[in-house]
Design a protein around this motif. Structure first.
Motif, short mmCIF file in Angstrom:
data_model
loop_
_atom_site.label_atom_id
_atom_site.label_comp_id
_atom_site.label_asym_id
_atom_site.label_seq_id
_atom_site.Cartn_x
_atom_site.Cartn_y
_atom_site.Cartn_z
N GLY A 1 0.83 -1.21 0.00
CA GLY A 1 0.00 0.00 0.00
C GLY A 1 0.86 1.25 0.00
O GLY A 1 0.56 2.23 -0.71
N MET B 1 -5.70 0.71 9.22
CA MET B 1 -6.45 0.50 10.47
C MET B 1 -5.60 0.67 11.73
O MET B 1 -6.14 0.89 12.82
N ALA C 1 -0.06 -9.94 14.01
CA ALA C 1 1.39 -9.88 13.81
C ALA C 1 1.95 -8.46 13.82
O ALA C 1 3.15 -8.27 13.91
N GLU D 1 5.44 -1.57 7.98
CA GLU D 1 6.04 -2.35 9.08
C GLU D 1 6.47 -3.74 8.58
O GLU D 1 5.72 -4.41 7.87
N CYS E 1 8.24 -9.57 10.57
CA CYS E 1 9.03 -10.69 11.09
C CYS E 1 10.51 -10.40 10.87
O CYS E 1 11.08 -9.57 11.57
N GLU F 1 -8.19 4.34 9.75
CA GLU F 1 -9.44 3.63 10.03
C GLU F 1 -9.49 2.33 9.23
O GLU F 1 -8.87 2.20 8.18
N THR G 1 -5.40 -9.65 6.49
CA THR G 1 -6.53 -8.75 6.20
C THR G 1 -7.61 -8.90 7.28
O THR G 1 -7.93 -10.02 7.67
N SER G 2 -8.15 -7.76 7.73
CA SER G 2 -9.13 -7.86 8.82
C SER G 2 -10.39 -8.57 8.31
O SER G 2 -10.68 -8.58 7.11
C1 LIG Z 1 3.56 -13.63 10.60
C2 LIG Z 1 4.14 -13.32 9.25
C3 LIG Z 1 5.52 -13.26 9.08
C4 LIG Z 1 6.07 -12.97 7.83
N1 LIG Z 1 7.42 -12.93 7.71
C5 LIG Z 1 7.99 -12.59 6.53
C6 LIG Z 1 9.41 -12.49 6.41
O1 LIG Z 1 10.15 -12.67 7.38
N2 LIG Z 1 9.95 -12.18 5.21
C7 LIG Z 1 9.16 -11.96 4.11
O2 LIG Z 1 9.70 -11.65 3.04
N3 LIG Z 1 7.82 -12.05 4.19
C8 LIG Z 1 7.20 -12.38 5.37
N4 LIG Z 1 5.83 -12.48 5.46
C9 LIG Z 1 5.01 -12.39 4.25
C10 LIG Z 1 4.77 -10.99 3.66
O3 LIG Z 1 5.90 -10.63 2.93
C11 LIG Z 1 4.47 -9.89 4.65
O4 LIG Z 1 3.28 -10.22 5.29
C12 LIG Z 1 4.32 -8.51 3.96
O5 LIG Z 1 4.23 -7.56 4.98
C13 LIG Z 1 3.13 -8.39 3.05
O6 LIG Z 1 3.01 -7.09 2.57
P1 LIG Z 1 1.58 -6.46 2.29
O7 LIG Z 1 1.77 -5.03 1.96
O8 LIG Z 1 0.85 -7.31 1.35
O9 LIG Z 1 0.80 -6.57 3.70
P2 LIG Z 1 1.15 -5.86 5.10
O10 LIG Z 1 2.54 -5.39 5.11
O11 LIG Z 1 0.69 -6.81 6.15
O12 LIG Z 1 0.21 -4.59 5.09
C14 LIG Z 1 -1.17 -4.67 5.19
C15 LIG Z 1 -1.67 -3.48 5.98
O13 LIG Z 1 -3.10 -3.42 5.87
C16 LIG Z 1 -3.66 -3.09 7.13
N5 LIG Z 1 -5.03 -3.60 7.10
C17 LIG Z 1 -5.48 -4.89 7.13
N6 LIG Z 1 -6.83 -4.93 7.01
C18 LIG Z 1 -7.25 -3.63 6.89
C19 LIG Z 1 -8.53 -3.02 6.72
N7 LIG Z 1 -9.65 -3.75 6.62
N8 LIG Z 1 -8.60 -1.65 6.65
C20 LIG Z 1 -7.47 -0.89 6.75
N9 LIG Z 1 -6.23 -1.43 6.91
C21 LIG Z 1 -6.12 -2.78 6.97
C22 LIG Z 1 -2.73 -3.77 8.11
O14 LIG Z 1 -2.82 -3.13 9.39
C23 LIG Z 1 -1.36 -3.58 7.47
O15 LIG Z 1 -0.72 -2.39 7.88
C24 LIG Z 1 5.23 -12.76 6.70
C25 LIG Z 1 3.85 -12.82 6.87
C26 LIG Z 1 3.29 -13.09 8.12
C27 LIG Z 1 1.80 -13.14 8.28
#
Ligand SMILES: Cc1cc2nc3c(=O)[nH]c(=O)nc-3n(C[C@H](O)[C@H](O)[C@H](O)COP(=O)(O)OP(=O)(O)OC[C@H]3O[C@@H](n4cnc5c(N)ncnc54)[C@H](O)[C@@H]3O)c2cc1C
Length: 444
Positions: free
Chosen positions: A23, A42, A50, A58, A61, A129, A148-149
């Motif tokens: 995002g 949110m 996590a 953020e 992990c 939010e 995802t929530s």
């Molecule tokens: C426990 C865990 C450990 C992981 N460890 C690694 C690792 O070590 N190395 C690696 O390469 N990948 C790892 N991953 C996989 C993945 O790369 C990360 O999850 C990465 O952060 C995904 O990026 P993203 O932008 O898709 O989601 P995220 O970075 O998770 O961002 C999603 C954002 O959306 C927000 N959100 C969720 N629902 C809503 C809503 N309804 N309304 C508004 N905001 C919302 C959340 O608060 C969050 O800030 C891990 C995943 C998990 C679950």
């Protein structure tokens, strides 16, 4: 490639749900192209199990963004992102910590850099939010990640059809075809019904040694929010094996209907490998979803006859992960075929990993902007790491679609015979040339 762009409801605003890696990158890409962006995040009102910091971008992990050398697939992906002015790559460069050949960062400084960059961008507004459902008439990027929530996940289920939304990864390892010992492995389907599978035949002694190693191997401890709810159809291989010495022989390792041409007999047990892509460069180990530690997987699975030298393009895992079954639903521009105003980015689109997630945010940010302006949307060439990931998300021939890290097995094969140690450089050279050409053509 282009898609028809019906008029969006609001002409100069991209809405982004989720201020994580994807995002934040999407917001940056859209804003630097001159459109207004509203990011709904949110946190800190509500945290996933996590997340713990109020900052955007953020890392939940590890603090490593993995290999940095351009000769590795993930290093190449990073270089492509740098050339497209990635915010996540700029944050990583500014907050790098020593980690050998890997690109690792100070996680607090990394997230602070991203938060600050977006706060200083006048076209970006961050609204703290939770969003329960996207407005399908606004140009929107959903980037809410693997956790995802719930209300939004339910809304996505309604939008795509519940069967297209997954909550768990149950991933089996994938090996590269070129690392297999085809002197031991034979091609056949059960009962002579074609030759779709590669079969690794065991003698009784080989099975006994494999079983013993599997039972003694170390598993990854579960996080509190990952309490397993395994379906019988996709039990981890080690859990199935723990039910008894014979269980695998009646499950994924059953040899019935398979004759090894080398002996003219049915082997004692068989591990089947199924092609992961049309080109046959990658194979998955059928039924081998697993919670074993990565090092243990490599050690134990190399005891399978024919896999002694196996190169693992992906290791197995089982963890909570919300993602869409993208093939057939998403266009190569990352918007839904049935809802062209709605884009998907990040882990929820069906990629795996920090860098891969951010890279899909980058492309969604570019294309959402173009969509707003009724301009043709852009897809990177398949020779690039970005294009290879898009291909994974949209290749409807993939059976059992699962999120994937970038790896060279997703790229079109190189022409001619290139020694193994030079292949990474050859993929990189071809990719960066194609990327530059594409950027010129698309005026990026
Ligand atoms: C426990 C865990 C450990 C992981 N460890 C690694 C690792 O070590 N190395 C690696 O390469 N990948 C790892 N991953 C996989 C993945 O790369 C990360 O999850 C990465 O952060 C995904 O990026 P993203 O932008 O898709 O989601 P995220 O970075 O998770 O961002 C999603 C954002 O959306 C927000 N959100 C969720 N629902 C809503 C809503 N309804 N309304 C508004 N905001 C919302 C959340 O608060 C969050 O800030 C891990 C995943 C998990 C679950």
């Amino acid at each position: 490639m282009t898609t028809q762009n019906p008029e969006p409801k609001t002409q100069n605003l991209v809405v982004i749900i989720g201020g994580g890696l994807a995002g934040s990158e999407a917001a940056w890409q859209a804003a630097r192209r001159g459109v207004r962006v509203r990011v709904h995040e949110m946190k800190p009102r509500k945290f996933s199990p996590a997340h713990g910091s109020p900052l955007l971008g953020e890392l939940v992990c590890s603090n490593s963004l993995r290999a940095d050398r351009v000769e590795s697939a993930v290093g190449l992906l990073k270089e492509e992102m740098r050339r497209l002015d990635s915010l996540i790559m700029a944050a990583a460069a500014a907050t790098r910590v020593p980690a050998g050949k890997a690109l690792a960062v100070d996680r607090e400084a990394f997230a602070a850099f991203i938060t600050e960059a977006l706060a200083s961008e006048p076209l970006v507004e961050v609204v703290r939010e939770e969003v329960a459902a996207p407005d399908p008439e606004m140009t929107t990027i959903i980037a809410t990640g693997p956790l995802t929530s719930e209300p939004l996940a339910e809304a996505l289920g309604r939008l795509t059809g519940q069967e297209h939304l997954h909550f768990y990864d149950a991933i089996a390892p994938i090996v590269t075809a070129e690392s297999l010992d085809l002197g031991k492995i034979f091609r056949a389907s059960r009962y002579g019904a074609g030759d779709d599978y590669l079969n690794c035949p065991f003698t009784e002694a080989e099975y006994a040694a494999f079983y013993e190693a599997l039972m003694a191997a170390e598993q990854v401890p579960l996080k509190a929010f990952e309490e397993p709810r395994y379906f019988e159809g996709c039990l981890p291989v080690e859990i199935m094996a723990a039910r008894g010495y014979q269980t695998l022989l009646f499950g994924p390792l059953k040899p019935v209907g398979l004759i090894d041409p080398a002996t003219g007999r049915q082997p004692f047990a068989v591990v089947q490998l199924r092609a992961e892509n049309r080109e046959g460069t990658l194979y998955n180990l059928v039924g081998f979803q697993t919670k074993l530690k990565y090092g243990e997987q490599q050690r134990v699975f190399r005891l399978i006859p024919g896999l002694e030298q196996a190169e693992f393009a992906r290791l197995g895992s089982i963890h909570r992960n919300t993602f869409i079954h993208s093939p057939g639903l998403l266009s190569p521009h990352l918007n839904f075929l049935a809802h062209p105003h709605l884009f998907l980015a990040g882990q929820i689109s069906g990629v795996e990993g920090y860098v891969e997630s951010a890279s899909m945010g980058l492309l969604a940010g570019i294309n959402a902007t173009r969509h707003l302006r009724s301009q043709p949307l852009a897809t990177p060439p398949r020779e690039t790491a970005l294009g290879a990931l898009i291909y994974h998300l949209t290749n409807t021939a993939t059976k059992d679609f699962q999120p994937m890290n970038v790896n060279f097995g997703l790229f079109p094969a190189l022409e001619g015979r290139i020694p193994k140690k030079l292949r990474g450089a050859a993929y990189a050279e071809r990719a960066l040339e194609a990327l530059e050409e594409w950027m010129r053509r698309e005026e990026l």
